[in-house]
Design an enzyme around this catalytic site. Structure first.
Site, short mmCIF file in Angstrom:
data_model
loop_
_atom_site.label_atom_id
_atom_site.label_comp_id
_atom_site.label_asym_id
_atom_site.label_seq_id
_atom_site.Cartn_x
_atom_site.Cartn_y
_atom_site.Cartn_z
N ASP A 36 35.53 -58.45 -28.36
CA ASP A 36 35.06 -59.74 -27.86
C ASP A 36 36.05 -60.76 -28.40
OD1 ASP A 36 33.87 -62.19 -27.47
OD2 ASP A 36 32.05 -61.76 -28.60
N LYS A 71 41.86 -70.06 -26.78
CA LYS A 71 41.37 -69.27 -25.64
C LYS A 71 41.25 -70.17 -24.40
CE LYS A 71 37.32 -66.61 -24.24
NZ LYS A 71 36.13 -65.91 -24.73
N GLU A 110 32.25 -61.25 -19.94
CA GLU A 110 31.34 -61.37 -21.09
C GLU A 110 29.86 -61.18 -20.70
OE1 GLU A 110 32.54 -65.12 -22.70
OE2 GLU A 110 34.47 -64.30 -23.37
N ASP A 166 23.79 -68.07 -21.54
CA ASP A 166 24.65 -68.06 -22.73
C ASP A 166 24.85 -69.48 -23.25
OD1 ASP A 166 26.64 -67.89 -24.60
OD2 ASP A 166 28.08 -66.83 -23.34
#
Ligand code: AMP
Length: 568
Positions: free
Chosen positions: A6, A68, A145, A168
């Site tokens: 992850d 990221k 994800e 999420d």
């Protein structure tokens, strides 16, 4: 050895599947999470993870964080005079995870499945793969994800079709994904979110409540004190997970403060934030063209879903019991590790096939007839670039010349309209009965999956003669039996949804009732029947399922009404 990773915005972690279960790999400090932070110190040493984060507090100009978000862009990070791309920085984090995994597993780690947000585009996914390569890892698959989280929650485990929403709520972002598991394929149907909503807003709320309670709202507070206050509020907020009160403790302006806030008070103030969660949820359902009733599960991930008020709010507005049994920090890595086991076909675990898009067009060579003469060498696409895979597509071609004895099917990959400019992957030849041109029809079916296996089937309709081949485009070839077994799992893709039993039955029943019905009822059935028919023509499984369910609900309702006229 293959591991799941992850690669997160704030933290990253790795997991492995062994001894029949997925397991988090601790880093060199014995911790699960490695901060996604990279620094270059005064001696030009590269620091990664917790060391970099600590170093970064004092040397922010030599430290890179949240890179990221820049994946797949041209952004450059200059740290202590050295330049780095987001891929390189991610590569450092991945290398650190790889090294830690090797120490822990006492084995070389050469391959990885890495997760990315579902909204990552092709460039961002490619950049993630590149980061893996820079770390010395072959990235055998990229996994979304939310898909990984759904797998960690066992979606698809029992082989039943399920639709779920993955909710999420992280530190600074909110992502909602609607997924469907259908006949062992997991597909993302819709993505929505809010890039400016997360756990930090809930911390901020407590900061504001504290300032009001202590009458400090108008007082100028320096940044350092504000940071301390934020930290104290963050700690207090987490107390709500197992207490009805949260206490903010802090020394400010030479005075000690200890302020308690009840869950009730906090919840009242949080209404506005909670309401903001609603929109993306609604949007994701709308985009997936389903309603709440069509959802089977709702899965909570991201640290901020530990807040009891978030859980109860989701329950309140959806009517579903949200699931949060897996640690929200680790569910993505666990799901990626489970996907590793599936990829390696470990027998403890049934494969859930992920979807991807086909990065190129697959087709064949045909002859074009412009009325007066025929011209060979043209390209007929069968699976177009960017089609969601796995997929099965059929094209029918006809004999091009009088007295043609056979048809040669060239399997080509590429984008040029001229066959010769595309890459030839294989070839199949079938005999046809001689006759005038255009008389014989030949069906060509390509079935392509995420493991880069291409099955080519060619069938002469008049004689039934059929030939088949499987072309393996991946680097590591698998045995012929294994390739066949994988293709068998995709056999249903070739089936026309109209021929599936439940659809045929629904259609027959609706038609029967349509004939029996009168007036308004007839109209109502017709409307739902048309929607179902439309879905069967060119819609996804999800849309077909939803349309069928709506049709059947109407029929059930009408039948019930009719029965009630004649009570038992
Ligand atoms: P993530 O980005 O998924 O790591 O989530 C980070 C967010 O989760 C931060 O805003 C944290 O404050 C929040 N968080 C972590 N633990 C808890 C907890 N026990 N209660 C409430 N929020 C939490």
């Amino acid at each position: 050895m293959l591991i799941g990773i992850d690669l997160g915005t704030t933290n990253s972690l790795a997991a492995v599947f062994r001894n029949g279960k997925a397991e988090i790999i601790p880093n060199r400090l014995g911790k699960q999470l490695t901060p996604s932070v990279v620094s270059v110190d005064e001696n030009d040493r590269i620091l990664i993870g917790e060391t970099a984060r600590e170093y970064g507090y004092l040397h922010p100009e030599r430290t890179a964080r949240v890179f990221k978000r820049a994946m797949g862009t041209e952004k450059e990070y200059v740290l202590g005079g050295m330049k780095f791309s987001p891929e390189e920085l991610s590569g450092f984090v991945l290398r650190s995870l790889k090294e830690d995994a090797e120490v822990y597993l006492k084995e070389e780690v050469t391959q990885a499945i890495i997760s990315v947000p579902a909204y990552f585009n092709d460039m961002q996914r490619k950049a993630t793969k590149k980061a893996g390569e820079l770390a010395g890892l072959e990235v055998v698959r990229i996994i979304n994800e939310p898909t990984a989280s759904a797998i960690a929650y066992g979606v698809g485990e029992k082989g039943v079709n399920e639709r779920c929403m993955v909710f999420d709520l992280g530190g600074g972002t909110f992502d909602v994904t609607v997924l469907e598991y259908y006949k062992n394929i997991m597909e993302v149907y819709a993505i929505a979110g809010d890039n400016f909503l997360g756990g930090e807003d809930f911390t901020n709320l407590l900061v504001q409540m504290f300032l009001r309670r202590t009458f400090l709202t108008n007082r100028v507070i320096d940044n350092v004190s504000l940071n301390y206050l934020y930290k104290a509020a963050e700690e207090a907020k987490c107390q709500f997970s197992n207490s009805d009160v949260a206490v903010v403790r802090i020394n400010l302006f030479n005075q000690h403060y200890e302020e308690s806030f009840t869950r009730e008070e906090y919840e009242k103030e949080a209404q506005e934030l909670l309401e903001k969660l609603r929109k993306p949820m609604e949007k994701s359902l709308r985009d997936a063209k389903i309603t709440l009733e069509d959802l089977d599960r709702i899965i909570l991930v991201g640290g901020a879903t530990r807040l009891p008020l978030v859980r109860s709010y989701v329950k309140k507005i959806t009517g579903l019991s949200p699931e949060y049994s897996v640690d929200p920090d680790t569910s993505v890595a666990i799901g990626a590790a489970l996907q590793c086991a599936m990829k390696e076909r470990q027998k403890e675990i049934e494969e859930v096939i992920l979807t991807d898009v086909c990065p190129f067009t697959l087709g064949t060579e045909v002859v074009r007839d412009n009325g007066s003469f025929t011209e060979p060498g043209y390209y007929l696409p069968i699976i177009e670039r960017n089609t969601v895979i796995p997929v099965s597509k059929t094209q029918t071609v006809y004999t091009a010349y009088d007295d043609q004895k056979y048809v040669r099917v060239k399997v080509l990959q590429g984008e040029s309209h001229l066959a010769k400019n595309n890459l030839q992957l294989g070839e199949l030849t079938v005999d046809v009965p001689v006759g005038p041109k255009g008389k014989e029809a030949i069906e060509i079916t390509y079935t392509y999956d995420v493991n880069a296996l291409l099955q080519v089937e060619v069938k002469v309709l008049s004689t039934g003669e059929q030939k088949e081949m499987i072309i393996q485009k991946q680097e590591k070839k698998i045995s012929e039996e294994e390739a066949k077994a994988r293709m068998e799992k995709l056999a249903y893709l070739k089936q026309n949804p109209r021929e599936e039993e439940e659809n045929t039955l629904a259609f027959l029943r609706a038609n029967r009732m349509y004939e029996e019905a009168m007036g308004e009822d007839k109209q109502k059935i017709e409307e739902k029947l048309n929607e179902f028919d439309d879905a069967l023509n060119h819609k996804t499984h999800l849309e077909i399922d939803v349309a069928r369910k709506r049709l059947l609900d109407l029929l059930d309702e009408m039948e019930e009404e009719n029965y009630s006229i004649f009570p038992a």
